[in-house]
Design an enzyme around this catalytic site. Structure first.
Site, PDB file in Angstrom:
ATOM      1  N   TRP A   6     -35.890 -36.876  -1.474  1.00 42.05           N
ATOM      2  CA  TRP A   6     -36.434 -35.635  -0.895  1.00 42.05           C
ATOM      3  C   TRP A   6     -37.950 -35.690  -0.721  1.00 42.05           C
ATOM      4  O   TRP A   6     -38.507 -34.985   0.124  1.00 42.05           O
ATOM      5  CB  TRP A   6     -36.002 -34.423  -1.722  1.00 42.05           C
ATOM      6  N   CYS A 140     -19.772 -34.043   0.277  1.00 51.12           N
ATOM      7  CA  CYS A 140     -18.846 -34.398  -0.800  1.00 51.12           C
ATOM      8  C   CYS A 140     -18.663 -35.912  -0.818  1.00 51.12           C
ATOM      9  O   CYS A 140     -18.341 -36.520   0.203  1.00 51.12           O
ATOM     10  CB  CYS A 140     -17.492 -33.727  -0.550  1.00 51.12           C
ATOM     11  N   ALA A 151     -25.089 -40.203  -0.684  1.00 44.62           N
ATOM     12  CA  ALA A 151     -25.529 -38.903  -0.178  1.00 44.62           C
ATOM     13  C   ALA A 151     -26.785 -39.006   0.695  1.00 44.62           C
ATOM     14  O   ALA A 151     -26.789 -38.479   1.814  1.00 44.62           O
ATOM     15  CB  ALA A 151     -25.733 -37.929  -1.340  1.00 44.62           C
ATOM     16  N   LEU A 389     -21.264 -20.391   3.652  1.00 44.58           N
ATOM     17  CA  LEU A 389     -19.881 -20.443   3.144  1.00 44.58           C
ATOM     18  C   LEU A 389     -19.761 -21.475   2.027  1.00 44.58           C
ATOM     19  O   LEU A 389     -20.488 -22.450   2.004  1.00 44.58           O
ATOM     20  CB  LEU A 389     -18.928 -20.799   4.298  1.00 44.58           C
TER      21      LEU A 389
HETATM   22  C1  LIG Z   1     -15.003 -20.100  -9.835  1.00 43.28           C
HETATM   23  O1  LIG Z   1     -14.877 -21.406  -9.312  1.00 43.28           O
HETATM   24  C2  LIG Z   1     -16.033 -22.099  -9.089  1.00 43.28           C
HETATM   25  C3  LIG Z   1     -15.874 -23.360  -8.504  1.00 43.28           C
HETATM   26  C4  LIG Z   1     -17.016 -24.116  -8.250  1.00 43.28           C
HETATM   27  C5  LIG Z   1     -18.305 -23.648  -8.548  1.00 43.28           C
HETATM   28  C6  LIG Z   1     -18.434 -22.377  -9.106  1.00 43.28           C
HETATM   29  C7  LIG Z   1     -19.794 -21.830  -9.439  1.00 43.28           C
HETATM   30  C8  LIG Z   1     -20.626 -21.784  -8.174  1.00 43.28           C
HETATM   31  N1  LIG Z   1     -21.341 -22.757  -7.856  1.00 43.28           N
HETATM   32  N2  LIG Z   1     -20.542 -20.629  -7.411  1.00 43.28           N
HETATM   33  C9  LIG Z   1     -21.280 -20.491  -6.262  1.00 43.28           C
HETATM   34  O2  LIG Z   1     -21.964 -21.366  -5.779  1.00 43.28           O
HETATM   35  C10 LIG Z   1     -21.224 -19.141  -5.626  1.00 43.28           C
HETATM   36  C11 LIG Z   1     -21.205 -17.993  -6.390  1.00 43.28           C
HETATM   37  C12 LIG Z   1     -21.204 -16.755  -5.744  1.00 43.28           C
HETATM   38  C13 LIG Z   1     -21.236 -16.695  -4.345  1.00 43.28           C
HETATM   39  N3  LIG Z   1     -21.235 -17.842  -3.599  1.00 43.28           N
HETATM   40  C14 LIG Z   1     -21.216 -19.027  -4.218  1.00 43.28           C
HETATM   41  O3  LIG Z   1     -21.212 -20.181  -3.486  1.00 43.28           O
HETATM   42  C15 LIG Z   1     -20.722 -20.062  -2.148  1.00 43.28           C
HETATM   43  C16 LIG Z   1     -21.898 -20.282  -1.210  1.00 43.28           C
HETATM   44  C17 LIG Z   1     -22.367 -21.732  -1.282  1.00 43.28           C
HETATM   45  N4  LIG Z   1     -21.264 -22.663  -1.027  1.00 43.28           N
HETATM   46  C18 LIG Z   1     -20.175 -22.500  -2.010  1.00 43.28           C
HETATM   47  C19 LIG Z   1     -19.616 -21.093  -1.956  1.00 43.28           C
HETATM   48  C20 LIG Z   1     -17.308 -21.593  -9.374  1.00 43.28           C
END
Ligand SMILES: COc1cccc(CC(=N)NC(=O)c2cccnc2OC2CCNCC2)c1
Length: 389
Positions: A6, A140, A151, A389
């Protein structure tokens, strides 16, 4: 921790923080298309680039399975995002999308898909400049190929393909700190099915709380409270576009949606995105809007449940109905649709309702980034009007 990659990219660098001589805007000027590298970057010899045609069912299944088994997990590795196939085709085929921005890496011998990264075009306004950008997502690398430094070359390749379309900026999010966030959001969760959330370890029983007391605490009415609260329909696109453009104009960074964008991103699509509006019973004017997208997570290692059904707050507009009441109605319809949890970031005007509507803070943060665009001072989450998303 050195950010070798970066530090070589046109992004805000940590050393530049606070240097108010640096102007806001593009960090590097566009180059001539003839000067953009014409051929793909080199991969390690046993791998090859592939374009993932999401219209092909076969390819879509390969992408779905790669993400299902290797994409983002929570900090305690108890859950992994499980984007559905219909969600992925929706997310990757907005108006004006480029198929060759859906980039895969295959092992040459087995032809197995082992890595993925995507871009979709978007018009993003930053203050009073509307900028054509690529929204980068779904980076991914298969668990078995981590720390092979795939990556960085995938990021360079999607950047190269974006440059070939004469687009020089991008937006992306990450759960990790990279140079340099334009803002850092907290995420919050509202229990809808507290018994399941406690069973799978997503939530814990509060101190001095019984299960029946907890179930009662999160109980919601059977139907929305707002008169005129109904599903969005195709005929509502012009009014919702007006409502949303007006509402988003107050934020420093926000999408510049037109009617085509609204029709794609916000018209209800089963198992993908739900959207509701308030049509005044007297005047038939559309005064408010709320929406959430469907992103289940696989539950890793639980005997009784394999999937967490999660709704993610998307775009909400409250002009007449109090945001608190509008979002409570969103919780009510999400519960009716059997979601287990409703997630939200503290962006836009979300923070006040998060506390009022019994959301609990998540254990992580989501950082937002712009590529090749400097923002002089980091934004407060409430100044951000962009949900990725
Ligand atoms: C509950 O299951 C999960 C599975 C994988 C990761 C996380 C925690 C997390 N990293 N959550 C978020 O990034 C997140 C929490 C609230 C709202 N949007 C979010 O991420 C969205 C936007 C970014 N791309 C992933 C989905 C939770």
């Amino acid at each position: 921790k050195t950010h070798k990659f970066w530090e070589s990219q046109p992004v805000g660098q940590f050393k530049d923080i606070g240097d108010s001589n640096l102007p806001e805007g593009p960090i590097e000027p566009p180059t001539l298309l003839s000067e953009v590298k014409q051929e793909p970057y080199n991969l390690p010899s046993q791998y090859e680039w592939t374009t993932c045609d999401m219209e092909s069912d076969e390819t879509c299944v390969e992408v779905y399975n790669l993400l299902k088994n290797n994409y983002v997990e929570d900090d305690e590795n108890m859950f992994r995002f499980n984007y559905s196939q219909e969600f992925l085709t929706w997310a990757l085929r907005p108006p004006g999308y480029y198929r060759n921005w859906h980039i895969g890496v295959r092992a040459k011998t087995s032809k197995k898909l082992v890595a993925f990264i995507t871009g979709v075009p978007a018009r993003i306004r930053v203050r009073d400049e509307v900028v054509k950008m690529a929204e980068i997502n779904f980076l991914c690398v298969h668990k078995k190929l981590r720390s092979k430094r795939l990556a960085p070359v995938m990021i360079k390749e999607v950047t190269r393909r974006v440059h070939l379309e004469n687009i020089w900026q991008a937006a992306y999010t990450a759960g990790v700190v990279l140079p340099t966030p334009i803002t850092t959001c907290q995420y919050w969760h509202r229990s809808l099915n507290p018994k399941k959330l406690i069973d799978v370890g997503f939530s814990r029983l509060g101190a001095r709380m019984t299960m029946s007391r907890t179930i009662k605490l999160y109980k919601l009415p059977d139907s929305p409270a707002t008169p005129g609260f109904r599903n969005m329909e195709l005929r509502d696109v012009p009014a919702v576009t007006r409502l949303l453009r007006n509402y988003l104009s107050q934020f420093v960074v926000a999408p510049d949606f037109d009617e085509n964008d609204v029709e794609h991103w916000l018209l209800p699509t089963e198992n993908v995105v739900d959207s509701y509006l308030v049509e005044s019973p007297e005047t038939h004017e559309i005064t408010d809007f709320c929406s959430f997208y469907t992103l289940p997570s696989s539950i890793l290692g639980n005997q009784n449940h394999s999937t967490l059904k999660a709704a993610y707050s998307y775009y909400n507009v409250s002009m007449k109905t109090p945001l608190l009441q509008l979002m409570n109605d969103a919780l009510i319809v999400a519960k009716q649709k059997d979601f287990d949890v409703f997630n939200a970031l503290d962006v836009m005007h979300n923070e006040p309702f998060l506390k009022e509507l019994k959301f609990g803070p998540g254990d992580g943060q989501l950082h937002y980034y712009l590529y090749n665009y400097r923002i002089r001072h980091a934004l407060r989450p409430s100044e951000l009007g962009l949900v990725l998303l």
